[in-house]
Design an enzyme around this catalytic site. Structure first.
Site, PDB file in Angstrom:
ATOM      1  N   ASN A  66       2.313  -8.452  10.031  1.00 12.40           N
ATOM      2  CA  ASN A  66       2.081  -9.458   8.995  1.00 12.40           C
ATOM      3  C   ASN A  66       3.435  -9.747   8.360  1.00 12.40           C
ATOM      4  O   ASN A  66       3.932  -8.962   7.575  1.00 12.40           O
ATOM      5  CB  ASN A  66       1.092  -8.896   7.962  1.00 12.40           C
ATOM      6  N   LYS A  92       4.225 -11.943   6.263  1.00 14.72           N
ATOM      7  CA  LYS A  92       4.180 -12.471   4.893  1.00 14.72           C
ATOM      8  C   LYS A  92       5.111 -13.698   4.804  1.00 14.72           C
ATOM      9  O   LYS A  92       5.289 -14.388   5.813  1.00 14.72           O
ATOM     10  CB  LYS A  92       4.523 -11.374   3.885  1.00 14.72           C
ATOM     11  N   HIS A 147      -6.219 -10.732   2.359  1.00 15.28           N
ATOM     12  CA  HIS A 147      -5.137  -9.778   2.096  1.00 15.28           C
ATOM     13  C   HIS A 147      -5.037  -9.567   0.575  1.00 15.28           C
ATOM     14  O   HIS A 147      -5.257 -10.502  -0.198  1.00 15.28           O
ATOM     15  CB  HIS A 147      -3.813 -10.308   2.654  1.00 15.28           C
ATOM     16  N   GLU A 155      -2.651  -9.468  -1.376  1.00 18.47           N
ATOM     17  CA  GLU A 155      -1.738 -10.393  -2.070  1.00 18.47           C
ATOM     18  C   GLU A 155      -2.422 -11.741  -2.315  1.00 18.47           C
ATOM     19  O   GLU A 155      -2.192 -12.379  -3.344  1.00 18.47           O
ATOM     20  CB  GLU A 155      -0.438 -10.552  -1.256  1.00 18.47           C
ATOM     21  N   GLU A 209      -6.347  -1.456   3.711  1.00 23.79           N
ATOM     22  CA  GLU A 209      -5.005  -1.316   3.156  1.00 23.79           C
ATOM     23  C   GLU A 209      -5.096  -0.932   1.685  1.00 23.79           C
ATOM     24  O   GLU A 209      -5.331  -1.802   0.829  1.00 23.79           O
ATOM     25  CB  GLU A 209      -4.249  -2.651   3.264  1.00 23.79           C
ATOM     26  N   GLY A 214       3.908  -1.895   0.935  1.00 21.18           N
ATOM     27  CA  GLY A 214       5.289  -2.224   0.574  1.00 21.18           C
ATOM     28  C   GLY A 214       5.946  -1.213  -0.350  1.00 21.18           C
ATOM     29  O   GLY A 214       7.011  -1.464  -0.899  1.00 21.18           O
ATOM     30  N   SER A 257       2.671   0.631   4.483  1.00 22.97           N
ATOM     31  CA  SER A 257       3.862   1.429   4.796  1.00 22.97           C
ATOM     32  C   SER A 257       3.765   2.141   6.146  1.00 22.97           C
ATOM     33  O   SER A 257       4.209   3.291   6.282  1.00 22.97           O
ATOM     34  CB  SER A 257       4.161   2.412   3.657  1.00 22.97           C
ATOM     35  N   GLY A 292       3.391  -4.661   7.627  1.00 20.72           N
ATOM     36  CA  GLY A 292       4.172  -5.666   6.915  1.00 20.72           C
ATOM     37  C   GLY A 292       5.647  -5.550   7.234  1.00 20.72           C
ATOM     38  O   GLY A 292       6.133  -5.999   8.276  1.00 20.72           O
ATOM     39  N   GLY A 293       6.382  -4.903   6.349  1.00 21.73           N
ATOM     40  CA  GLY A 293       7.845  -4.830   6.436  1.00 21.73           C
ATOM     41  C   GLY A 293       8.373  -4.427   7.803  1.00 21.73           C
ATOM     42  O   GLY A 293       9.346  -5.008   8.299  1.00 21.73           O
TER      43      GLY A 293
END
Ligand code: PGA
Length: 252
Positions: free
Chosen positions: A9, A11, A94, A96, A166, A172, A213, A234-235
């Protein structure tokens, strides 16, 4: 047998040019991994270019959101009809989106039904906040999110859905949930809720990802849990060692 599935993802990261350069860099590595499905869920504007770059690849393409309508006066929105030519999957709900754009369970449910009507597979995200976690509310909250998101969805459609659990406090932050924490909630709040709604046979066929994470060094631990079928990343999906992360997720 559930085929494990790791989805990146991105983002709101990567220009279209950066996106194409990046997927060209990693696609062969991802194609070389067997026993694992992978996908990149990319900003809507990059969908056509990324889908073209991955057209001969086994890597799937996903969107990160979509409108709850097919067309019309919804300034700034992007409809399932528009993303369908490029996207196999769409992330819905999600945390966010829920936190910054006010998305409710009811809206996630509406979007899930519309995605399915357009043959786009939803990755439905759920997860509790730190406060809910500390108050011991995780089980009830996550189970409630699942029930609401799936309201009125048929068994045939359910089989096309992926759930991503999640915990918001792990997204994150580098504070990943332990395998026991994540696997426990995935089993009791997600899979058992699916079994209650659709029966155990169906629940056993649904892929449930952990997210928060996930990195190349911890994916194997998560995958060792019998109820964790992959990850929403994500990251770590923005870096070339995402290939290593996906490869490390393959269980023997
Ligand atoms: P993270 O994000 O891997 O950067 O924690 C996960 C997600 O939000 O899907």
């Amino acid at each position: 047998m559930r085929v494990p599935f790791i989805a990146g993802n991105w983002k709101m990261n990567m220009t279209v040019a950066e996106a194409v350069t990046f997927v060209n860099e990693v696609k062969d590595g991802l194609d070389a991994v067997s026993g694992m499905e992978s996908a990149f869920c990319v900003p809507a504007i990059a969908l056509p270019s990324v889908a073209a770059a991955l057209s001969r690849s086994s890597v799937f393409v996903g969107a990160q959101n979509m409108a709850n309508n097919e067309s019309g006066a919804y300034t700034g929105e992007i409809s399932p009809v528009m993303i369908k030519p490029f996207a196999d999957y769409v992330i819905l709900g999600h945390s966010e989106r829920r936190e910054y754009y006010g998305e409710t369970d009811a809206l996630v449910n509406e979007k899930a039904k519309l995605a399915l009507a357009h043959s786009i597979k939803p990755i439905i995200a759920c997860g509790e906040s730190l406060a809910q976690n500390q108050a011991g509310e995780t089980q009830a909250f996550v189970s409630g999110q699942i029930r609401a998101a799936l309201d009125g969805i048929s068994t045939a459609d359910m089989l096309k859905i992926v759930i991503a659990y999640e915990p918001i406090w792990a997204i994150g932050t580098g504070l990943s949930a332990t395998v026991e924490q994540a696997g426990g909630i995935i089993k009791t709040a997600v899979r058992d809720t699916l079994a209650d709604l659709y029966g155990n046979d169906v629940a056993q066929q649904i892929r449930i990802q952990y997210g928060g994470s996930v990195k190349p060094h911890n994916i194997a631990d998560y995958m060792s849990h019998p109820d964790i079928d992959g990850a929403l990343v994500g990251g770590a999906s923005l870096k070339p060692d995402f290939v290593e992360l996906v490869a490390n997720g393959v269980t023997a």
